[in-house]
Design an enzyme around this catalytic site. Sequence first.
Site, PDB file in Angstrom:
ATOM      1  N   GLU A 127      11.962  10.248  16.723  1.00 34.31           N
ATOM      2  CA  GLU A 127      10.868  10.491  17.666  1.00 34.31           C
ATOM      3  C   GLU A 127      11.501  10.869  19.010  1.00 34.31           C
ATOM      4  OE1 GLU A 127       6.834   8.321  19.473  1.00 34.31           O
ATOM      5  OE2 GLU A 127       8.302   7.144  18.341  1.00 34.31           O
ATOM      6  N   HIS A 139       6.953   9.654  12.528  1.00 31.01           N
ATOM      7  CA  HIS A 139       7.134  10.802  13.422  1.00 31.01           C
ATOM      8  C   HIS A 139       8.150  11.802  12.867  1.00 31.01           C
ATOM      9  CE1 HIS A 139       4.583   8.966  16.431  1.00 31.01           C
ATOM     10  NE2 HIS A 139       5.291   7.852  16.332  1.00 31.01           N
TER      11      HIS A 139
END
Length: 504
Positions: A340, A365
Amino acid sequence: MKKLILAIACLINLTTGDYWTDREKLIQLDRASNIGSTLNLTEKETIADAFILNLKKQELQVGFNDPKKFPSALHFFKSRPIIETSPIFNIITRLPKGSSLHSHDLALTSQEYLYNQTFRENLYACLTDDTLLLHFFNPNNISTSCEWTLLKDLRENRLDFEEFLKSKMSIVRDDPVKAYPTINEVWKGFQQTFRTVVGLITYKPVFEGFFYQALRELRDDNVKYAEIRGYLPHVYDLDGRLYDEEEVVGIYENVTRRFKEDFTDFVGAKFIYAPNRRVTNNTMEAEVQIYKKIRSAYADFVVGFDLVGQEDKGWPLGDYIPQLLEIRSAGGHFYFHAGETNWFGFASDEDLFDAVLLNATRLGHAYALLKHPALAEAVKSRGIAVEVCPISNQVLKLVDDLRNHPAAVMIADGYPVVVAPDDPGFWGARGLSYDWYVAFMGMTSKGTGLRFLKQLALNSITYSSLNATEMAGALKQWKVDWDDFVDGLVRNEYFGYNEVLKVV
């Protein structure tokens, strides 16, 4: 290399000598890997698909003519009112979306619901270091840790207090660029919001109602199953009792059971233990013991482990390999936040390698994944699902224009993607539909329609942690809901028209 050789062979084989025929074949070859491209639609689904595509193309054309009117290219704080007027958004709110597989415990409900909890009796406030703290106290036993003031009194004595309170309970700002010039500033505001609401939410009567409301908002948004990440803060009551981690999991499980009794079509919820990633090795050892304890007590409800917090500022997964291997041996699965980040080659980026080597079931993510071709191919071939949270990635400043989100490439190339809301309550969203909308409109092709939406829903179930029996039941329930949705769309029940849709 194998993919490149295959692509070259396909190009050679499609050549007919007629330019326009070859061009169309190449386009079809390119689209063949899109998420949902292999699904066969029924006659009714084909009608619904044509209708959705017509609406989508109209909306895209408006944005193409005037980019300031295209929601997926705007910051969510600015685009939300536009999204809510969209016929496509109307359809997506009604569409059975299956599961929500990535969201966090203290940011689950809408802003409106959480704000309404501040009118309860015995709620006190304290302002410290530009952070507003909230906590319930028995008036005869108020903590001396801070200068606590009854919230009711603050409301009566400060004219601007309501706006001030609301501003501390979310990160929504009129000018997000000015308010949060860099990723570190927005994460600071994000973390301060958690500090504000934690004492409000973890009061036991609020905590139970809060989680029930979270499930209700998901169901209202046509989501029938959820996997929740939580760090298990101590829940408390007015008598001063603190509920430990095992008891808090028990509250989650009891509320889930009660909600399923009230709404029998709801499949359920499960829990992923997700403490902060910025801890010492000794603290991580304690987290291992907590995970073992709650996993042993609630093996059907506690399904895995994660570490959360700003990845660039936290400690990497590689710092905790012995402890993580011990957790893996205790059962359950890993659902790591990994990659992320916008940085390349830093520890937060290389968390992706450790997550894959630790056999993560899903990646939270994985924004940086496509910078690593070999790793990306391993994720795809091994069926490690990527939990894409587009609005979160935008408001937390990884990407400005969602058309440029790397998951657009994953969607086009058939990666095992699920779309999730992350922390919707903190940025003015509710449920799952806003994220699905921006993904559908901003991260897929102009010609991508119902097949993508259907496959996204199926992915959310098949990449969940449901066991085989539970998954079969969830898919059965989803199929009933899906058929009802398609019937309703074909009968034109969602827009107030009288005539039945026809193939166009």
